[in-house]
Scaffold this motif. Sequence first.
Motif, mmCIF file in Angstrom:
data_model
loop_
_atom_site.group_PDB
_atom_site.id
_atom_site.type_symbol
_atom_site.label_atom_id
_atom_site.label_comp_id
_atom_site.label_asym_id
_atom_site.label_seq_id
_atom_site.Cartn_x
_atom_site.Cartn_y
_atom_site.Cartn_z
ATOM 1 N N UNK A 46 14.566 3.560 2.499
ATOM 2 C CA UNK A 46 13.684 3.848 1.365
ATOM 3 C C UNK A 46 12.304 3.294 1.738
ATOM 4 N N UNK A 47 11.358 4.175 1.993
ATOM 5 C CA UNK A 47 10.112 3.738 2.623
ATOM 6 C C UNK A 47 9.003 3.382 1.638
ATOM 7 N N UNK A 48 9.216 3.672 0.383
ATOM 8 C CA UNK A 48 8.220 3.284 -0.622
ATOM 9 C C UNK A 48 7.409 4.455 -1.151
ATOM 10 N N UNK A 49 6.464 4.089 -2.023
ATOM 11 C CA UNK A 49 5.717 5.123 -2.750
ATOM 12 C C UNK A 49 4.693 5.842 -1.869
ATOM 13 N N UNK A 50 4.435 7.075 -2.257
ATOM 14 C CA UNK A 50 3.472 7.891 -1.521
ATOM 15 C C UNK A 50 2.307 8.188 -2.474
ATOM 16 N N UNK A 51 1.096 8.135 -1.952
ATOM 17 C CA UNK A 51 -0.055 8.535 -2.762
ATOM 18 C C UNK A 51 -0.056 10.068 -2.820
ATOM 19 N N UNK A 109 8.345 9.258 -3.734
ATOM 20 C CA UNK A 109 8.728 8.207 -2.787
ATOM 21 C C UNK A 109 9.188 8.841 -1.488
ATOM 22 N N UNK A 110 8.940 8.124 -0.381
ATOM 23 C CA UNK A 110 9.341 8.671 0.918
ATOM 24 C C UNK A 110 10.671 8.064 1.368
ATOM 25 N N UNK A 111 11.440 8.876 2.076
ATOM 26 C CA UNK A 111 12.744 8.437 2.583
ATOM 27 C C UNK A 111 12.885 8.873 4.031
ATOM 28 N N UNK A 112 13.428 7.992 4.844
ATOM 29 C CA UNK A 112 13.727 8.343 6.231
ATOM 30 C C UNK A 112 15.172 8.837 6.273
ATOM 31 N N UNK A 113 15.342 10.135 6.459
ATOM 32 C CA UNK A 113 16.686 10.713 6.412
ATOM 33 C C UNK A 113 17.165 11.152 7.798
ATOM 34 N N UNK A 114 16.490 10.683 8.838
ATOM 35 C CA UNK A 114 16.831 11.116 10.197
ATOM 36 C C UNK A 114 18.322 10.945 10.491
ATOM 37 N N UNK A 130 0.845 -1.207 0.000
ATOM 38 C CA UNK A 130 0.000 0.000 0.000
ATOM 39 C C UNK A 130 0.872 1.245 0.000
ATOM 40 N N UNK A 131 0.396 2.253 -0.691
ATOM 41 C CA UNK A 131 1.170 3.500 -0.720
ATOM 42 C C UNK A 131 1.029 4.229 0.607
ATOM 43 N N UNK A 132 2.051 4.966 0.967
ATOM 44 C CA UNK A 132 1.965 5.806 2.175
ATOM 45 C C UNK A 132 1.070 7.004 1.868
ATOM 46 N N UNK A 133 0.482 7.562 2.896
ATOM 47 C CA UNK A 133 -0.314 8.773 2.663
ATOM 48 C C UNK A 133 0.508 9.999 3.056
#
Length: 499
Positions: free
Chosen positions: A73-78, A25-30, A2-5
Amino acid sequence: MAKLTGAEVARHNTKDSCWVIVHGKAYDVTEFLPEHPGGAGIILKYAGKDATAEYEPIHPPDTLDKYLDKSKHLGEVDMSTVEKEEQVKDPSEIEREERIKRMPPLSQCYNLLDFEAVARQVMKKTAWAYYSSGADDEITMRENHNAFHKIWFRPRVLVDVEKVDFSTTMLGTKVAAPFYITATALGKLGHPEGEVVLTRAAYKHNVIQMIPTLASCSFDEIVDARQGDQVQWLQLYVNKDREITKRIVQHAEKRGCKALFITVDAPQLGRREKDMRVKFSDTGASVQQSTGGSAVDRSQGAARAISSFIDPSLSWKDIPWFRSITKMPILLKGVQCVEDVLRAIEAGVDGVVLSNHGGRQLDTAPSGIEILAEVMPILRERNWQDKLEIYIDGGIRRATDIIKALCLGAKGVGIGRPFLYAMSTYGLDGVDRAMQLLKDEMEMNMRLIGATSIKDLHPGLLDLRGLQSGHHAVVPGDTLSLNVYDPLQSPRFNEKAKL
Ligand SMILES: Cc1cc2nc3c(=O)[nH]c(=O)nc-3n(C[C@H](O)[C@H](O)[C@H](O)COP(=O)(O)O)c2cc1C
């Protein structure tokens, strides 16, 4: 999956948990925050949001794959669920967009400086500041162009110049004209497609392109854009981590690059105050080959933000190591005096570029053409003129400039800003026209000084007495260059502050 919101991403908007969206796409860059060469601040500005527009021009597309662990790499975003931010447009930006609609037709650009005049009016403020700036008081930057006006011709007449051929060879490659596209970083600041536009123009005109270490496109994209037997060279900023440097060089050789130009005039990037004043680092900057984490002042414009990885300890002692890792010819880009040319010969390199980095490094360093005039007689005295190939760059705007350099003994010249400006204004058509204008000027001026081929060019065709006149900070040689020069500014007062 599922895509992230947008809402899910937006929750991670602090330095303790920082997610950003790039190209859907979402990325965790913390964990990456402290390592970001452009500083953590710029990423935090986009924490929980879509950062694509700021990210795009300054990061080659493979950056996230290369430098951010796959687990982040957190995956696709809607994207339909991502809140669009209300953009309040700066009035100067609205005026710029108006000017773009009224741009002169390309056919009205009759020379290379015309592209600069248009670019100044239509380029984004940050991009113009990065491309047009020089170091400190910009004296060297202006001198680069003005120095050509100290040299005059001694033309020959009644030579049969019906047929003129200005093709030549550079490091063994046959080229249609004695100029190449030199390396200039961050092509996507000027054009959404970046350096590949220059690759296409270089192919069309059969000239060589030098690929910059700090290109906006990835190295492979620029190589993939090559057509036929097109030749490219690699410009190298040497990384403190020599394993990275080795990887870059060997990859370039494997992908068919035909020469390695090591930039030697930039152990630290010069202060380009126009660039600093538009606070580029506020809008983001990074780079592909950075080792990250060094203590660099990140408030000093695009140039400094992207260059923290460059090794200031690079020295003559390193040359044999470069020889050991590549069979490509090695040239030093940014040599600035006779002594160092002699030293380069002793070090066994294949060539030098007499250059001051387009006036972006040491201010009041001499222009390439002036160094060339000093170097060549000394090499000829020793019969060393064929020991290496000598190129110059900086301030070349006319074919007469190119011809002067060749008369003195240069194998060819590099051209930087003019092609960037042509690309930033009219895209590929612009670069195509700029190159064609130069070629037309070449043909005409070769005829007018009485030369039918490059081998006819010699120092006897030049009057060098003007070079004896010393240096003056400002000698406007022509009104065109005066028109396009963008004066330095003083600090701005805060108009909103209450008294
Ligand atoms: C916007 C810009 C970026 C540049 N980036 C690089 C670079 O990454 N590496 C390098 O060796 N030289 C770089 N240069 C210097 C050029 O290779 C070249 O020395 C200079 O542009 C020649 O002067 P010109 O712009 O007057 O033709 C850059 C120059 C400009 C204007």
